[in-house]
Design a protein around this motif. Structure first.
Motif, mmCIF file in Angstrom:
data_model
loop_
_atom_site.group_PDB
_atom_site.id
_atom_site.type_symbol
_atom_site.label_atom_id
_atom_site.label_comp_id
_atom_site.label_asym_id
_atom_site.label_seq_id
_atom_site.Cartn_x
_atom_site.Cartn_y
_atom_site.Cartn_z
ATOM 1 N N SER A 57 0.825 -1.208 0.000
ATOM 2 C CA SER A 57 0.000 0.000 0.000
ATOM 3 C C SER A 57 0.860 1.260 0.000
ATOM 4 O O SER A 57 0.422 2.320 -0.446
ATOM 5 N N LEU A 58 2.070 1.163 0.508
ATOM 6 C CA LEU A 58 2.996 2.293 0.577
ATOM 7 C C LEU A 58 4.159 2.026 -0.369
ATOM 8 O O LEU A 58 4.762 0.952 -0.341
ATOM 9 N N GLN A 59 4.456 3.010 -1.198
ATOM 10 C CA GLN A 59 5.551 2.867 -2.152
ATOM 11 C C GLN A 59 6.519 4.032 -2.043
ATOM 12 O O GLN A 59 6.111 5.192 -2.015
ATOM 13 N N PHE A 60 7.822 3.724 -1.973
ATOM 14 C CA PHE A 60 8.873 4.720 -2.127
ATOM 15 C C PHE A 60 9.492 4.510 -3.506
ATOM 16 O O PHE A 60 9.798 3.375 -3.894
ATOM 17 N N TYR A 61 9.673 5.591 -4.242
ATOM 18 C CA TYR A 61 10.223 5.481 -5.580
ATOM 19 C C TYR A 61 11.708 5.130 -5.532
ATOM 20 O O TYR A 61 12.424 5.499 -4.597
ATOM 21 N N LEU A 62 12.142 4.429 -6.570
ATOM 22 C CA LEU A 62 13.483 3.864 -6.591
ATOM 23 C C LEU A 62 14.433 4.641 -7.504
ATOM 24 O O LEU A 62 14.012 5.364 -8.400
ATOM 25 N N TYR A 63 15.718 4.409 -7.268
ATOM 26 C CA TYR A 63 16.774 4.936 -8.126
ATOM 27 C C TYR A 63 17.285 3.757 -8.954
ATOM 28 O O TYR A 63 18.427 3.324 -8.841
ATOM 29 N N CYS A 64 16.382 3.245 -9.771
ATOM 30 C CA CYS A 64 16.682 2.056 -10.557
ATOM 31 C C CYS A 64 16.881 2.427 -12.018
ATOM 32 O O CYS A 64 16.517 3.516 -12.459
ATOM 33 N N GLU A 65 17.451 1.511 -12.757
ATOM 34 C CA GLU A 65 17.722 1.757 -14.165
ATOM 35 C C GLU A 65 16.457 1.646 -15.012
ATOM 36 O O GLU A 65 16.376 2.237 -16.087
ATOM 37 N N SER A 66 15.482 0.888 -14.532
ATOM 38 C CA SER A 66 14.232 0.721 -15.271
ATOM 39 C C SER A 66 13.423 2.006 -15.211
ATOM 40 O O SER A 66 13.159 2.534 -14.131
ATOM 41 N N ARG A 67 13.016 2.512 -16.361
ATOM 42 C CA ARG A 67 12.261 3.762 -16.413
ATOM 43 C C ARG A 67 10.767 3.430 -16.457
ATOM 44 O O ARG A 67 10.128 3.439 -17.503
ATOM 45 N N ASP A 68 10.236 3.109 -15.269
ATOM 46 C CA ASP A 68 8.837 2.727 -15.179
ATOM 47 C C ASP A 68 8.232 3.302 -13.910
ATOM 48 O O ASP A 68 8.761 4.268 -13.346
ATOM 49 N N PHE A 69 7.138 2.730 -13.439
ATOM 50 C CA PHE A 69 6.402 3.241 -12.283
ATOM 51 C C PHE A 69 7.215 3.214 -10.998
ATOM 52 O O PHE A 69 6.834 3.844 -10.014
ATOM 53 N N ARG A 70 8.323 2.520 -10.976
ATOM 54 C CA ARG A 70 9.175 2.460 -9.782
ATOM 55 C C ARG A 70 10.183 3.593 -9.734
ATOM 56 O O ARG A 70 10.698 3.926 -8.671
ATOM 57 N N ASN A 71 10.484 4.165 -10.870
ATOM 58 C CA ASN A 71 11.606 5.074 -11.023
ATOM 59 C C ASN A 71 11.240 6.505 -10.630
ATOM 60 O O ASN A 71 10.278 7.079 -11.145
ATOM 61 N N ILE A 72 12.016 7.102 -9.730
ATOM 62 C CA ILE A 72 11.683 8.421 -9.187
ATOM 63 C C ILE A 72 11.658 9.496 -10.278
ATOM 64 O O ILE A 72 10.793 10.382 -10.253
ATOM 65 N N LYS A 73 12.552 9.419 -11.235
ATOM 66 C CA LYS A 73 12.577 10.436 -12.283
ATOM 67 C C LYS A 73 11.391 10.295 -13.220
ATOM 68 O O LYS A 73 10.749 11.291 -13.590
ATOM 69 N N THR A 74 11.064 9.064 -13.588
ATOM 70 C CA THR A 74 9.922 8.824 -14.469
ATOM 71 C C THR A 74 8.633 9.323 -13.840
ATOM 72 O O THR A 74 7.837 10.016 -14.490
ATOM 73 N N VAL A 75 8.429 8.999 -12.563
ATOM 74 C CA VAL A 75 7.207 9.424 -11.884
ATOM 75 C C VAL A 75 7.146 10.939 -11.778
ATOM 76 O O VAL A 75 6.109 11.563 -12.043
ATOM 77 N N ASN A 76 8.249 11.572 -11.430
ATOM 78 C CA ASN A 76 8.242 13.031 -11.271
ATOM 79 C C ASN A 76 8.071 13.757 -12.591
ATOM 80 O O ASN A 76 7.501 14.856 -12.626
#
Length: 211
Positions: A57-76
């Protein structure tokens, strides 16, 4: 309780099923120029690029190479487009089950809860330590985990709950008023509402228009 205790309590709820990706060190450097709180980045390293907590239910965005819903830059990047000035000078670091964002002010470093339907921002702490204490003490409210359990359906990691009838026009926090939507659709729909109603006085009558 100390900051370390609050952090440990949260890490205990971390989902083992979270998708894991390699750290993008250049991305971390980029965001260290925007978010200057070292405790936040310490937490990012400790969660080992697994960003889901409290039954996802709680998600912190990641500093991952995948540019998807996990990635902090993609989301922002999506947030900047959909919320325009409402997200100017803020960076989002995570979200709750409804897609509400946890944001950091680039100017002051303060952490806030951003209601993405109304556009309202409520400060949660001047530092990541203060933010973590408030988050963990109110984890049910700030994650939405109890509602997710009550809703009783499975969500994919890239999905959040979205009200069929928006709250601002009388929609209720009831199971039958929610559907699940994938990233970034729910952000686009919420942003459409927030841009229309943010800064309006309470009880203002509105007619929502959807693009």
């Amino acid at each position: 309780m100390t900051y370390e205790s609050f952090k440990i309590e949260l890490l205990k709820t971390q989902s083992e099923s979270s998708l894991v990706g390699s750290f993008d060190k250049e991305l971390i450097k980029e965001y260290q120029s925007l978010i200057t709180d070292p405790d936040y980045f310490g937490f990012v390293i400790e969660m080992d690029n697994r960003g889901f907590f409290s039954s996802n239910s709680l998600q912190f965005y990641l500093y991952c190479e995948s540019r998807d819903f996990r990635n902090i830059k993609t989301v922002n990047e999506v947030l900047a487009i959909e919320f325009e000035d409402l997200m100017k000078k803020f960076v989002s670091i995570g979200q709750d089950i409804f897609g509400n964002q946890f944001i950091v002010s680039i100017e002051t470093g303060a952490f806030s809860f951003f209601n993405i339907e109304s556009g309202e921002k409520v400060e949660m702490g001047k530092s990541f330590r203060e933010f973590m204490e408030i988050l963990v003490r109110g984890i049910d409210y700030y994650s939405g985990v109890s509602f997710l359990i009550e809703w009783g359906k499975q969500l994919e990691l890239n999905e959040r709950l979205y009200p069929i009838k928006p709250f601002v026009i009388g929609g209720q926090y009831q199971k039958d008023n929610f559907c699940k939507l994938e990233f970034p659709t729910y952000l686009s729909l919420y942003g459409d509402i927030a841009r229309q109603i943010s800064n309006l006085p309470n009880d203002t009558r509105v007619i929502l228009k959807f693009k």
